[in-house]
Design an enzyme around this catalytic site. Structure first.
Site, PDB file in Angstrom:
ATOM      1  N   SER A 117       0.822  -1.215   0.000  1.00 39.88           N
ATOM      2  CA  SER A 117       0.000   0.000   0.000  1.00 39.88           C
ATOM      3  C   SER A 117       0.860   1.271   0.000  1.00 39.88           C
ATOM      4  O   SER A 117       0.463   2.285  -0.581  1.00 39.88           O
ATOM      5  CB  SER A 117      -0.980   0.003   1.181  1.00 39.88           C
ATOM      6  OG  SER A 117      -0.308   0.123   2.404  1.00 39.88           O
ATOM      7  N   ARG A 139      22.424 -15.359   2.832  1.00 39.78           N
ATOM      8  CA  ARG A 139      21.851 -14.020   2.728  1.00 39.78           C
ATOM      9  C   ARG A 139      22.640 -13.142   1.754  1.00 39.78           C
ATOM     10  O   ARG A 139      22.066 -12.365   0.998  1.00 39.78           O
ATOM     11  CB  ARG A 139      21.805 -13.361   4.117  1.00 39.78           C
ATOM     12  CG  ARG A 139      20.912 -12.126   4.123  1.00 39.78           C
ATOM     13  CD  ARG A 139      20.800 -11.509   5.476  1.00 39.78           C
ATOM     14  NE  ARG A 139      22.053 -10.847   5.851  1.00 39.78           N
ATOM     15  CZ  ARG A 139      22.214 -10.168   6.967  1.00 39.78           C
ATOM     16  NH1 ARG A 139      21.228 -10.101   7.838  1.00 39.78           N
ATOM     17  NH2 ARG A 139      23.348  -9.578   7.247  1.00 39.78           N
ATOM     18  N   MET A 147      10.382  -6.941   3.832  1.00 40.88           N
ATOM     19  CA  MET A 147      10.538  -7.592   5.126  1.00 40.88           C
ATOM     20  C   MET A 147      11.782  -8.479   5.247  1.00 40.88           C
ATOM     21  O   MET A 147      11.791  -9.427   6.030  1.00 40.88           O
ATOM     22  CB  MET A 147       9.280  -8.407   5.454  1.00 40.88           C
ATOM     23  CG  MET A 147       8.004  -7.576   5.538  1.00 40.88           C
ATOM     24  SD  MET A 147       8.133  -6.162   6.672  1.00 40.88           S
ATOM     25  CE  MET A 147       7.999  -7.022   8.244  1.00 40.88           C
ATOM     26  N   HIS A 202       9.296   2.910   8.620  1.00 36.12           N
ATOM     27  CA  HIS A 202       9.161   2.009   9.771  1.00 36.12           C
ATOM     28  C   HIS A 202       7.973   2.494  10.603  1.00 36.12           C
ATOM     29  O   HIS A 202       7.853   3.696  10.878  1.00 36.12           O
ATOM     30  CB  HIS A 202      10.447   2.037  10.603  1.00 36.12           C
ATOM     31  CG  HIS A 202      10.389   1.113  11.766  1.00 36.12           C
ATOM     32  ND1 HIS A 202      10.495  -0.262  11.628  1.00 36.12           N
ATOM     33  CD2 HIS A 202      10.199   1.340  13.078  1.00 36.12           C
ATOM     34  CE1 HIS A 202      10.373  -0.827  12.814  1.00 36.12           C
ATOM     35  NE2 HIS A 202      10.195   0.123  13.719  1.00 36.12           N
TER      36      HIS A 202
HETATM   37  C1  GRF Z   1       3.930  -0.698   6.757  1.00 33.85           C
HETATM   38  O1  GRF Z   1       3.304  -0.481   7.990  1.00 33.85           O
HETATM   39  C2  GRF Z   1       5.389  -0.353   6.854  1.00 33.85           C
HETATM   40  O2  GRF Z   1       5.645   0.709   7.709  1.00 33.85           O
HETATM   41  C3  GRF Z   1       5.973  -1.617   7.425  1.00 33.85           C
HETATM   42  O3  GRF Z   1       5.256  -2.656   6.816  1.00 33.85           O
HETATM   43  C4  GRF Z   1       3.988  -2.181   6.403  1.00 33.85           C
HETATM   44  C5  GRF Z   1       3.907  -2.402   4.934  1.00 33.85           C
HETATM   45  O4  GRF Z   1       2.642  -2.134   4.405  1.00 33.85           O
HETATM   46  N1  GRF Z   1       7.392  -1.673   7.217  1.00 33.85           N
HETATM   47  P1  GRF Z   1       2.448  -2.045   2.831  1.00 33.85           P
HETATM   48  O5  GRF Z   1       3.022  -3.326   2.228  1.00 33.85           O
HETATM   49  O6  GRF Z   1       3.135  -0.830   2.333  1.00 33.85           O
HETATM   50  O7  GRF Z   1       0.962  -2.004   2.638  1.00 33.85           O
END
Ligand code: GRF
Length: 208
Positions: free
Chosen positions: A13, A65, A90, A109
């Site tokens: 998003s 990694r 992630m 973050h």
């Molecule tokens: C967001 O809350 C961002 O801050 C965190 O993971 C979430 C990702 O949401 N790192 P999206 O994939 O951008 O919808």
């Protein structure tokens, strides 16, 4: 035109918000590619539907990694980016990767850094009894969720909030501050002095 590459792992998003603002507003930049470490990341469809190149570098295909990081860097560099944007990406990235993109790697973050680096930020903020929470856009350095702060948003914690309610309230502000921070970057409006990032025109870097 500056070239932006966005890295996602899931919903995407924040990526959507950046792509939409870039299209609506007159940015001297374009999102040229969206990359994911997960083949089934929902955001890939959004990007592909808008004619943006998509690539998957599946971390599960790599035992080490460093090898994943190297393959990811190769995929990114094929698009010759001026800026690499981590948007819900992630995977922890190694020092060599981070240093390769030093000064042109942004992350968002979901906490008011330096509070609550790492995972489960909203749960931890609730457990700590925080009355104010938020999100932080920062330049990425080798230490996880550290690095010079570009912009922050702050929202209240309301009575009865659970983790999901808090996450939604913060996320709505992420969709404002992340496109703003990316725009500032591509318009060369940011000045980095050591660990401090200032807006050259003195614009507020805080959204409340
Ligand atoms: C967001 O809350 C961002 O801050 C965190 O993971 C979430 C990702 O949401 N790192 P999206 O994939 O951008 O919808």
């Amino acid at each position: 035109m500056k070239r932006i590459v966005i890295l996602i792992s899931g919903r995407g998003s924040n990526m959507e918000a950046i792509v939409q603002r870039a299209a609506e507003q007159d940015w001297p930049a374009a999102v040229v590619a969206v990359l994911s470490n997960r083949p089934n990341a929902a955001g890939l469809r959004f990007a592909a539907d808008r004619g943006i190149a998509t690539r998957v570098v599946d971390h599960q295909s790599f035992a080490r990694r460093e090898d994943f990081d190297a393959a990811l860097a190769e995929a990114i560099d094929a698009f010759d980016p001026d800026l690499v944007v981590l948007a819900g990406f992630m995977r922890v990235l190694g020092t060599a990767f981070v240093e390769r993109y030093a000064g042109r790697l942004l992350n968002i973050h979901p906490s008011l850094l330096p509070a609550f680096p790492g995972l489960h930020t909203h749960r931890r903020a609730l457990e700590a009894g925080c009355k104010l929470v938020g999100a932080t856009v920062h330049l990425v350095t080798p230490t996880l969720d550290h690095g010079p702060i570009v912009a922050q948003s702050a929202v209240p914690v309301l009575a009865g909030d659970d983790e999901a309610a808090l996450a939604n309230r913060v996320l709505a502000t992420e969709h404002v501050i992340y496109p703003l921070a990316v725009r500032w970057f591509v318009e060369d409006r940011l000045e980095v002095q050591g660990s401090i990032v200032r807006h050259r025109d003195g614009a507020s870097q805080l959204l409340i």
